[in-house]
Design a protein around this motif. Structure first.
Motif, short mmCIF file in Angstrom:
data_model
loop_
_atom_site.label_atom_id
_atom_site.label_comp_id
_atom_site.label_asym_id
_atom_site.label_seq_id
_atom_site.Cartn_x
_atom_site.Cartn_y
_atom_site.Cartn_z
N PRO A 128 0.85 -1.20 0.00
CA PRO A 128 0.00 0.00 0.00
C PRO A 128 0.88 1.25 0.00
N GLU A 129 0.53 2.23 -0.82
CA GLU A 129 1.32 3.46 -0.94
C GLU A 129 0.42 4.69 -0.88
N GLU A 130 1.06 5.83 -0.49
CA GLU A 130 0.40 7.14 -0.49
C GLU A 130 -0.91 7.12 0.30
N VAL A 131 -0.91 6.42 1.44
CA VAL A 131 -2.16 6.28 2.18
C VAL A 131 -2.54 7.56 2.93
N ASP A 132 -1.61 8.48 3.09
CA ASP A 132 -1.92 9.72 3.79
C ASP A 132 -2.58 10.76 2.89
N GLY A 133 -2.58 10.55 1.59
CA GLY A 133 -3.23 11.46 0.66
C GLY A 133 -4.61 10.97 0.26
N GLU A 134 -5.22 11.64 -0.71
CA GLU A 134 -6.56 11.27 -1.15
C GLU A 134 -6.55 10.32 -2.33
N SER A 135 -5.37 9.92 -2.79
CA SER A 135 -5.27 9.00 -3.93
C SER A 135 -4.26 7.88 -3.63
N GLU A 151 -4.99 1.92 -8.51
CA GLU A 151 -5.29 3.25 -7.98
C GLU A 151 -6.64 3.20 -7.25
N CYS A 152 -6.71 3.83 -6.07
CA CYS A 152 -7.90 3.72 -5.23
C CYS A 152 -8.28 5.08 -4.64
N ASP A 153 -9.50 5.15 -4.12
CA ASP A 153 -9.88 6.25 -3.23
C ASP A 153 -9.59 5.87 -1.78
N VAL A 154 -9.71 4.58 -1.49
CA VAL A 154 -9.55 4.07 -0.14
C VAL A 154 -8.95 2.67 -0.23
N ILE A 155 -8.16 2.29 0.79
CA ILE A 155 -7.64 0.92 0.90
C ILE A 155 -8.15 0.32 2.20
N ALA A 156 -8.63 -0.92 2.12
CA ALA A 156 -9.05 -1.67 3.31
C ALA A 156 -8.07 -2.82 3.53
N GLY A 157 -7.40 -2.83 4.66
CA GLY A 157 -6.47 -3.90 5.01
C GLY A 157 -7.18 -4.99 5.78
N CYS A 158 -7.55 -6.05 5.07
CA CYS A 158 -8.25 -7.19 5.67
C CYS A 158 -7.40 -8.45 5.54
N ASP A 159 -6.09 -8.27 5.69
CA ASP A 159 -5.13 -9.32 5.33
C ASP A 159 -4.53 -10.04 6.54
N GLY A 160 -5.21 -10.00 7.67
CA GLY A 160 -4.82 -10.83 8.79
C GLY A 160 -3.60 -10.36 9.55
N PHE A 161 -3.25 -11.14 10.57
CA PHE A 161 -2.18 -10.77 11.50
C PHE A 161 -0.84 -10.62 10.80
#
Length: 390
Positions: A128-135, A151-161
């Motif tokens: 995951p990159e550039e998570v502090d911005g809007e893109s 490219e995303c608007d949002v990233i969801a981390g559902c990838d476990g421990f």
């Protein structure tokens, strides 16, 4: 590649989040580093709280659950000489369902691949990159070995421990970690044997805890407490059945034996990571928290997380309002800590450890639940699951 929500992880949290977002007209892509066969074959939790069942049905993935799942209105608690029932329906008006996490995942994958959003298996090098911005974006390598950028608007981390998402959150958000490792483990088996009980049995015994559960009318799921250092090869099927007979001993009743089809040892621990958000990267499920299975909370916490997160993302992406995403972490963690406490309570009450003084305290608590409707109701309310704020 471009989507609104990039989801890392195709466990129940990631797949259900994608489904909930799809129903609200929000695009997503799910990335999973394992194969479909591996994901669908993982043996995990089997108890669904009332809110989890309701959520899956409302999401359109509850048909098989309603046909094949087993609704249970209570549990038995046991200690030598005593076995008593807690009727959840009478105590708090809710029930639970026995339906394996493996089956939930299969249902979600089938729906996802039947005209749903993209679900990519066997990806690697996910970053995951550039998570502090809007893109924000996710770099990864697809199953054919081709580098990709999502490219995303949002990233969801559902990838476990062990996933890549939590380290990114905690590195940039002054993260805190809490962890407790318990001095015992579970040795669990799946057996082709009809359950000898209508409800789950939680048994305290001087030689250690035992749990009698089930997966279907013909398959039993049973556990015994062992030392974390135990090796599975030291436990023959006969030794396991003998231990189960001893720990479930009850006049006029016996364990049903059958062919053992799966055998494993599960360490016991609690883990909570905060916050559950950094910028446009949000954590859900085991990526943020793990509980011992005694309270049947792991899968249900994941469902609660993504139910809350889906509503917050709909408001952010459709209405351009950030109020719900701004409180997502704090609100989710309130439930996480409540469920972590309940899991600790059930684990500490049922597992033999320490000296005889500790044993007497455990038995005192079990007698309290037996004798007090208020204590029984408190257990029932927590076991069946507290309501979720949508």
């Amino acid at each position: 590649m471009r989507t609104q929500v990039g989801i890392i992880g195709a466990g129940p949290a990631g797949l259900l989040l994608s489904r909930l977002l799809t129903l609200q007209g929000i695009d997503s892509v799910v990335l999973e580093n394992r194969s479909r066969e591996y994901v669908e074959g993982r043996i995990r939790a089997g108890i669904l709280e009332q809110h989890s069942v309701d959520t899956l049905i409302e999401a359109g993935v509850g048909d098989r659950l309603q046909r094949e799942g087993l609704e249970h209105r209570g549990i038995y608690l046991q200690y030598p000489g005593t076995r008593f029932a807690l009727d959840f329906k009478e105590l708090c008006g809710r029930t639970v369902w026995v339906y394996g996490q493996t089956e939930v995942v299969k249902d979600l994958i089938t729906t996802q691949l039947d005209g749903g959003p993209p679900l990519l298996f066997e990806v690697s090098d996910v970053v995951p990159e550039e998570v502090d911005g809007e893109s924000p974006r996710i770099r990864f390598t697809d199953a054919e070995g081709n580098p990709q950028v999502l490219e995303c608007d949002v990233i969801a981390g559902c990838d476990g421990f062990h996933g890549v998402s939590r380290p990114v959150v905690t590195a940039g958000a002054r993260g805190q970690l809490w962890e407790r490792t318990y001095p015992y483990a579970w040795l669990g088996i799946l057996a082709d044997a009809a359950p000898a009980t209508d409800e789950l049995i939680y048994s305290w015994h001087p030689e250690g805890f035992a749990l009698y559960s089930m997966r279907s009318p013909s398959v039993s799921r049973l556990y015994i407490q062992v030392d974390p250092s135990e090796k599975i090869e030291n436990w023959s099927d006969e030794r396991i059945w003998d231990a189960l007979d001893t720990r479930f001993a009850h006049e006029g009743w016996s364990v049903n034996r059958g062919r053992v089809t799966d055998k494993s040892i599960l360490p016991m621990r609690s883990f909570v990571s905060a916050p559950m958000r950094r910028g446009r990267l949000f954590l859900a499920g085991d990526a943020a928290h793990i509980v011992p299975p005694t309270g049947a909370k792991g899968l249900n916490l994941a469902v609660a997380d993504v139910t809350r997160l889906a509503g917050a993302l709909v408001r952010l992406l459709h209405e351009k309002q950030s109020d719900l995403v701004d409180v997502y972490s704090d609100k989710a963690l309130e439930r996480v800590w409540r469920c972590t406490h309940f899991s600790w309570f059930m684990t500490s009450m049922m597992h033999r450890s320490g000296d005889d003084f500790d044993a007497q305290l455990q038995l005192s608590q079990l007698r309290r639940i037996h004798d007090s409707e208020a204590a029984a109701r408190e257990l029932a309310e927590n076991y069946t699951g507290l309501p979720i704020e949508s």
